[in-house]
Design a protein around this motif. Structure first.
Motif, short mmCIF file in Angstrom:
data_model
loop_
_atom_site.label_atom_id
_atom_site.label_comp_id
_atom_site.label_asym_id
_atom_site.label_seq_id
_atom_site.Cartn_x
_atom_site.Cartn_y
_atom_site.Cartn_z
N LEU A 193 0.84 -1.20 0.00
CA LEU A 193 0.00 0.00 0.00
C LEU A 193 0.87 1.26 0.00
O LEU A 193 0.69 2.15 -0.85
N LEU A 242 -4.66 0.35 -5.27
CA LEU A 242 -4.80 0.89 -3.91
C LEU A 242 -6.19 0.60 -3.35
O LEU A 242 -6.32 0.23 -2.18
N ARG A 285 -6.56 -1.36 0.21
CA ARG A 285 -6.95 -0.59 1.41
C ARG A 285 -7.77 -1.37 2.43
O ARG A 285 -7.53 -1.21 3.64
N ALA A 301 -5.44 -3.09 4.80
CA ALA A 301 -4.26 -2.33 5.21
C ALA A 301 -3.90 -2.48 6.69
O ALA A 301 -2.73 -2.60 7.03
#
Length: 173
Positions: free
Chosen positions: A102, A157, A161, A164
């Protein structure tokens, strides 16, 4: 408006972008190697290696055609800085942090935005720089490519996410 090109400023600008391209290429090469087994990250990162390489080479050739002398020490510093940037403390001595892909993609997206701006600036000054029609057309191609890279990175991304802060490595990344 003064449209005279100051060679020293052009040299600094092009060399700064070559430096950024060198660092960006180093990062994307390392990422492509680290995530080559990921069906999510591997293919786009491998494609980026080829694109970033071609972009850097084009920028160096174009700079040379404009009379810009490469600042090799600056490029070397960028390469070293990229290596040092990989030595971050992520709380995990042996394994990769779930945050690594990330964070690396966030950094990469910033680099792509920077080079897009560089392509736009060179195009805005194409007449004063006396860029050929072929060079101007290639700048348009490079801009479209950077936009596509940004869109790809943004999609990656968005996929990463949700995991994460889960404490475990992303499932397929």
């Amino acid at each position: 408006m003064d449209t005279t090109v100051e060679p020293r400023l052009l040299s600094v600008y092009v060399n700064d972008h070559v430096t950024g391209a060198t660092a960006g290429l180093g990062r994307v090469q390392r990422m492509a190697s680290a995530y080559e087994d990921s069906t999510l990250l591997g293919p786009p990162l491998a494609r980026f290696v080829g694109e970033f390489t071609e972009e850097r080479q084009w920028l160096i050739r174009t700079g040379a055609s404009l009379g810009v002398t490469r600042n090799r020490p600056k490029a070397l510093v960028a390469a070293v800085a990229e290596k040092v940037g990989q030595l971050k403390l992520n709380g995990r001595a042996v394994e990769q942090s779930p945050l690594s892909p990330l964070l690396e993609l966030e950094i990469l997206r910033g680099a792509v935005f920077g080079k897009l701006s560089g392509w736009e600036t060179l195009e805005a000054h194409a007449d004063e720089l006396r860029l050929s029609a072929e060079q101007v057309a290639h700048l348009a191609h490079l801009q479209r490519q950077a936009v596509a890279q940004t869109e790809t990175i943004t999609g990656l991304l968005e996929s990463l996410r949700p995991q994460a802060f889960s404490g475990s490595a992303p499932g397929d990344a």
